[in-house]
Design a protein around this motif. Structure first.
Motif, PDB file in Angstrom:
ATOM      1  N   LEU A  76       0.523  -1.328   0.105  1.00  0.00           N
ATOM      2  CA  LEU A  76       0.014   0.044   0.161  1.00  0.00           C
ATOM      3  C   LEU A  76       0.991   1.543  -0.164  1.00  0.00           C
ATOM      4  O   LEU A  76       1.923   1.727   0.965  1.00  0.00           O
ATOM      5  N   LYS A  88      -2.618   6.139   3.492  1.00  0.00           N
ATOM      6  CA  LYS A  88      -1.877   4.675   4.067  1.00  0.00           C
ATOM      7  C   LYS A  88      -2.558   4.060   5.013  1.00  0.00           C
ATOM      8  O   LYS A  88      -2.954   3.004   5.421  1.00  0.00           O
ATOM      9  N   ALA A 139      -6.773   3.256   5.488  1.00  0.00           N
ATOM     10  CA  ALA A 139      -6.626   1.540   5.341  1.00  0.00           C
ATOM     11  C   ALA A 139      -6.109   0.343   5.562  1.00  0.00           C
ATOM     12  O   ALA A 139      -6.504  -0.885   5.374  1.00  0.00           O
ATOM     13  N   LEU A 163      -2.167   4.433  -3.118  1.00  0.00           N
ATOM     14  CA  LEU A 163      -3.453   6.155  -2.577  1.00  0.00           C
ATOM     15  C   LEU A 163      -3.147   7.410  -3.576  1.00  0.00           C
ATOM     16  O   LEU A 163      -1.673   7.838  -3.139  1.00  0.00           O
ATOM     17  N   CYS A 187      -7.154   8.482  -3.898  1.00  0.00           N
ATOM     18  CA  CYS A 187      -7.505   8.565  -2.076  1.00  0.00           C
ATOM     19  C   CYS A 187      -8.383  10.085  -1.636  1.00  0.00           C
ATOM     20  O   CYS A 187      -8.886  10.221  -0.576  1.00  0.00           O
ATOM     21  N   ASP A 231     -15.599   6.383  -0.296  1.00  0.00           N
ATOM     22  CA  ASP A 231     -14.643   5.603   0.356  1.00  0.00           C
ATOM     23  C   ASP A 231     -13.192   5.473  -0.363  1.00  0.00           C
ATOM     24  O   ASP A 231     -13.333   3.651  -0.676  1.00  0.00           O
ATOM     25  N   THR A 252     -10.555   4.466   1.658  1.00  0.00           N
ATOM     26  CA  THR A 252     -10.449   3.380   2.411  1.00  0.00           C
ATOM     27  C   THR A 252     -10.418   2.023   2.281  1.00  0.00           C
ATOM     28  O   THR A 252     -10.303   1.048   1.793  1.00  0.00           O
ATOM     29  N   GLN A 271     -11.859   1.660  -0.663  1.00  0.00           N
ATOM     30  CA  GLN A 271     -11.353   0.536  -2.558  1.00  0.00           C
ATOM     31  C   GLN A 271     -10.570   0.461  -1.836  1.00  0.00           C
ATOM     32  O   GLN A 271      -9.822  -1.132  -2.570  1.00  0.00           O
ATOM     33  N   ALA A 272      -9.677   0.779  -1.206  1.00  0.00           N
ATOM     34  CA  ALA A 272      -7.747   0.070  -0.247  1.00  0.00           C
ATOM     35  C   ALA A 272      -7.919  -1.138   0.421  1.00  0.00           C
ATOM     36  O   ALA A 272      -7.096  -2.019  -0.322  1.00  0.00           O
ATOM     37  N   VAL A 273      -9.159  -1.316   0.867  1.00  0.00           N
ATOM     38  CA  VAL A 273      -9.865  -2.512   1.581  1.00  0.00           C
ATOM     39  C   VAL A 273      -9.116  -3.851   0.394  1.00  0.00           C
ATOM     40  O   VAL A 273      -9.237  -4.831   0.356  1.00  0.00           O
TER      41      VAL A 273
END
Length: 322
Positions: free
Chosen positions: A17, A25, A28, A206, A301, A305, A307, A309-311
């Motif tokens: 990440l 970061k 997330a 991000l 970023c 949403d 966070t 999306q990153a998960v």
């Protein structure tokens, strides 16, 4: 992008990440940690230093209690930690974490570390205290623009991409030339040592759809650091007596500007503005590195949403390992 390291087709994917400062970061990474047994490996050259908590936006003890964190608070600010050190530590940790049945998640914004991890290292000499002291003395006498001009004589390619006051990079380029007799640009152009890792590092980036949003976050974050006692943190570091602006730790964004303010070289408002500007410049460099990775998975970023999306992106990377 060509990689010097040859990664086997069946290599275990590891999610990385990555992103500029203030891109979310940590949030997330911790959101993902709530879903899987994960251990976080920091990819951040500032978080390695002990006693530097506020100005590095180090994860809090409460955040670190959510999941084990590695490569944070591992060395004293007077010591050096190189990209080669990071590469060795990150590869060792990835193996250890997987052996424990947990998932390694690399998180950070030091792109040189990520490059060393995924592409290997060129044969650059390690730092030499004697040469650096000599160059620092020359800079005090003549100024960094004069050393930049000296660099232009021996390594015009490197000098052309550096600002005349970029003391850290000018010093490093001159140091490399003085130690090897070869311009740093030539050493960078040489192929990196062949490295084969049993992992496939997958970058999840991000990135802001609107740079201005990130710039606002950076300003708010710097003001929050000042309100949290950042200047007192730098005062404590100065009071040790063994730290100075020639060290990599004190060149971290914010610390140099606070140090100059405490020296009386600038007033408070100027220090604040310079700190914000330097952080934005760092952000710009981080985004340039990221955008040179066509294989990256991009998450906006600025999205509400981001966070989630990153998960989700991390989950997709790891499904290939299951």
């Amino acid at each position: 992008m060509t990689h010097a390291s040859s990664t086997p087709a069946n290599a275990r994917p590891i999610a990385c990440l990555l992103g500029p400062t203030a891109s979310g970061k940590t949030a997330a990474a911790l959101a993902f940690a709530a879903r899987r047994p994960v251990e976080i490996v920091s990819v951040d050259s500032a978080l390695v230093y002990r006693e530097m908590d506020i100005g590095t936006a180090k994860p809090t003890l409460a955040e670190r209690a959510i999941a084990p964190h590695h490569l944070i608070d591992i060395i004293d600010p007077a010591a050096n930690y190189s990209a080669a050190d990071f590469r060795a530590d990150a590869l060792r940790l990835a193996g250890d974490i997987l052996a424990r049945g947990n998932e390694p998640l690399l998180v950070g914004g030091t792109m040189l570390y990520y490059k060393a991890l995924t592409q290997g290292l060129n044969d650059l000499p390690s730092a030499n205290a004697e040469v650096r002291a000599q160059l620092d003395a020359d800079a005090v006498r003549d100024g960094w623009p004069a050393l930049h001009a000296r660099l232009a004589q021996v390594d015009p390619a490197t000098a052309a991409r550096l600002a005349p006051n970029d003391s850290q990079r000018i010093q490093r380029a001159l140091e490399v030339f003085m130690l090897t007799g070869v311009p740093m640009s030539a050493l960078h152009a040489a192929p990196a040592r062949e490295t084969q890792a049993p992992y496939r590092f997958v970058p999840i980036a991000l990135e802001p759809s609107e740079r201005g949003v990130l710039h606002e976050r950076i300003a708010h974050r710097f003001d929050a650091m000042l309100a949290a006692g950042f200047i007192d943190e730098v005062k404590r570091l100065r009071s040790r007596g063994d730290l100075h602006l020639g060290l990599a730790s004190m060149r971290c964004v914010g610390y140099r500007q606070a140090w100059e303010y405490l020296d009386g070289a600038t007033d408070y408002a100027t220090m604040r503005d310079k700190g914000v500007f330097a952080t934005r410049q760092l952000c710009k460099r981080q985004l340039t590195w990221l955008r040179a990775m066509p294989e990256r998975i991009v998450v906006d970023c600025c999205a509400a949403d981001a966070t989630a999306q990153a998960v989700s992106a991390i989950e997709r990377v790891l499904q290939a390992a299951d």
